[in-house]
Design an enzyme around this catalytic site. Structure first.
Site, PDB file in Angstrom:
ATOM      1  N   GLY A 147      45.027  33.155  42.026  1.00 17.46           N
ATOM      2  CA  GLY A 147      46.266  32.566  41.504  1.00 17.46           C
ATOM      3  C   GLY A 147      46.089  32.434  40.000  1.00 17.46           C
ATOM      4  N   GLY A 159      47.328  30.535  37.675  1.00 16.81           N
ATOM      5  CA  GLY A 159      47.121  29.187  37.136  1.00 16.81           C
ATOM      6  C   GLY A 159      45.717  28.701  37.429  1.00 16.81           C
ATOM      7  N   ASN A 207      43.087  30.421  38.239  1.00 14.80           N
ATOM      8  CA  ASN A 207      42.087  31.226  37.522  1.00 14.80           C
ATOM      9  C   ASN A 207      41.930  30.743  36.085  1.00 14.80           C
ATOM     10  OD1 ASN A 207      41.827  32.839  39.781  1.00 14.80           O
ATOM     11  ND2 ASN A 207      43.134  34.486  39.009  1.00 14.80           N
ATOM     12  N   GLY A 241      44.637  46.064  27.019  1.00 16.80           N
ATOM     13  CA  GLY A 241      43.516  46.485  27.864  1.00 16.80           C
ATOM     14  C   GLY A 241      42.277  46.751  27.037  1.00 16.80           C
ATOM     15  N   ASP A 293      35.431  44.897  38.430  1.00 20.72           N
ATOM     16  CA  ASP A 293      36.724  44.453  38.990  1.00 20.72           C
ATOM     17  C   ASP A 293      37.530  43.825  37.846  1.00 20.72           C
ATOM     18  OD1 ASP A 293      38.810  43.302  40.365  1.00 20.72           O
ATOM     19  OD2 ASP A 293      37.570  42.063  41.682  1.00 20.72           O
ATOM     20  N   ASP A 332      43.548  36.475  32.899  1.00 19.15           N
ATOM     21  CA  ASP A 332      43.452  35.008  33.018  1.00 19.15           C
ATOM     22  C   ASP A 332      42.292  34.469  32.183  1.00 19.15           C
ATOM     23  OD1 ASP A 332      45.583  34.988  34.799  1.00 19.15           O
ATOM     24  OD2 ASP A 332      44.270  35.366  36.510  1.00 19.15           O
ATOM     25  N   SER A 341      34.189  38.972  32.164  1.00 23.01           N
ATOM     26  CA  SER A 341      34.810  38.660  33.466  1.00 23.01           C
ATOM     27  C   SER A 341      34.949  39.900  34.354  1.00 23.01           C
ATOM     28  CB  SER A 341      36.181  38.006  33.265  1.00 23.01           C
ATOM     29  OG  SER A 341      37.145  38.977  32.924  1.00 23.01           O
ATOM     30  N   GLY A 349      36.038  39.792  42.098  1.00 20.93           N
ATOM     31  CA  GLY A 349      37.032  38.741  42.338  1.00 20.93           C
ATOM     32  C   GLY A 349      37.537  38.180  41.026  1.00 20.93           C
TER      33      GLY A 349
END
Ligand code: RIB
Length: 299
Positions: A41, A43, A45, A214, A238, A244, A274, A279
Site C-alpha cells: 500500500g 501510504g 510503504n 526511473g 524488484d 514510495d 530499495s 517486495g
C-alpha cells in the site's frame, strides 16, 4: 538533529505477489514460479520507509478487521510507525494489491477495501495532530476528495504537504496550487499537466514539481534552470516500492530542513537501495545504509 515528525495519510494494503517468467496476455494462462504475501500500500510503504530513515512517523489510514489488517498493524509496530490514527473497520476487508512480477517489471491491480474509508471526515478528526507535523504526505490510493481536503487543510494550518500523485488521476489546479511538493512519474505528469510539455510544467511549478524518470533520475526547475539529479546504478531485484521509498526519503530530508537538490539526491540513494530487495518494503533501507553510500557522510 531533532527527528522530523511526519504524518502519512494513505492506503495500507497486503500485497499478493506472484513471480512469473512471462506476463500473461488477455485470455492466456502461464505457469508462475512463486507466491508471497507481503505488506504494502503506497501510504503504508511511505510510512515504513520514512520511519526506517529516522523520522517520527504517524500513519493515518484504515484497515479491515481481518487477518491482513492485523498483519498490517503489526508490521507498522515492528517498523516503529505510530498507529494512533489507524482505524480497524468492523465488517470491512483490508485493501489488497495483486502484483505480477515478470519480465523485469511489475503490474498491479489494487482493490481499495478499507482504504475507501480514509475520508475527509476521518481527516477532520486528525487536524489538531496534523498541526504538530513538520510534513504531511499523501498519495492517490485514497478517495480523491480526501486528497483535495488534505491539501486545503495543510494550506490552512501552514504545514507543508508532499503529494505523490500515484496512481495517476487528474488533479484540480487548486490542489496543485495548495500542495507544497508534487512528485509524479512521467506518465502521471502527462495526466496532471495535459496541456503542458514536461519542461513547461516544471518551469511553471518551480521548486514544487519533481518528475521521477526511473533509472534516468529526477528532474525539477530551480528557478533558473532544469536540474536532473541522477540515480545510482544497482542490481535490480524488484522495483515495487521504489517510488514510495523515494517519496519517503525526499520527505524526511525536506522535513529535516535540507535543500531540494540535496533532498532528491538522498531520496535517489534510498530508492536505488530499495530495488535490491524483494517486495515493496523488503529493500527499504535504514538511515545508516543510505549514509554509507556517501562513505559514511551526512547522507
Ligand atoms: O507503490 C507500490 C505499492 O503500490 C504496492 O505496495 C502496492 O500495494 C500498490 O498499491
Amino acid at each position: 538533529m531533532k527527528k522530523p515528525k511526519i504524518g502519512v495519510i494513505g492506503s495500507s494494503s497486503m500485497d499478493l505477489v506472484v513471480s512469473s517468467e512471462k506476463r500473461p496476455g488477455a485470455g492466456e494462462t502461464v505457469l508462475g514460479e512463486s507466491f508471497k504475501t507481503v505488506p504494502g500500500g503506497k501510504g503504508a510503504n511511505q510510512a515504513v520507509a520514512a520511519s526506517r530513515l529516522g523520522a517520527e512517523v504517524y500513519m493515518i489510514g484504515c484497515v479491515g478487521e481481518d487477518f491482513y489488517g492485523k498483519q498490517i498493524i503489526n508490521n507498522f509496530i515492528q517498523n516503529g510507525v505510530k498507529t494512533d490514527y489507524v482505524r480497524s473497520l468492523t465488517g470491512m476487508e483490508s485493501g489488497t494489491a495483486h502484483i505480477i512480477l515478470a519480465e523485469g517489471d511489475n503490474s498491479i491491480v489494487v482493490v481499495a477495501g478499507a482504504n475507501k474509508y480514509v475520508t475527509p471526515d476521518y481527516i477532520t478528526n486528525t487536524i489538531s495532530f496534523l498541526r504538530t507535523c513538520d510534513l504531511v504526505m499523501i498519495q492517490q490510493e485514497v478517495p480523491e476528495e480526501t486528497v483535495a481536503y488534505t491539501a486545503q487543510i495543510c494550506k490552512e494550518i501552514g504545514v507543508p504537504l508532499l503529494l505523490n500523485p500515484a496512481p495517476a488521476r487528474e488533479i484540480t489546479s487548486t490542489v496543485i496550487e495548495q500542495a507544497t511538493y508534487i512528485t509524479p512519474n512521467e506518465h502521471e505528469a502527462s495526466v496532471l499537466f495535459q496541456h503542458l510539455s514536461q519542461s513547461e510544467a516544471l518551469k511553471q511549478f518551480e521548486n514544487k514539481v519533481m518528475i521521477t524518470e526511473g533509472a534516468n533520475g529526477v528532474r525539477y526547475y530551480n528557478g533558473e534552470r532544469e536540474v536532473l539529479v541522477p540515480t545510482y546504478p544497482v542490481e535490480v531485484l524488484d522495483t515495487t516500492g521504489a517510488g514510495d521509498t523515494f517519496n519517503a526519503a525526499f520527505g524526511v530530508a525536506i522535513a529535516e530542513g535540507r535543500e531540494i537538490e540535496e533532498s532528491i539526491g538522498f531520496a535517489n540513494r534510498a530508492a536505488s537501495l530499495s530495488v535490491t530487495g524483494f517486495g515493496a518494503q523488503g529493500g527499504m533501507p535504514l538511515r545508516e545504509d543510505v549514509d554509507k553510500m556517501l562513505g559514511g557522510g551526512q547522507g
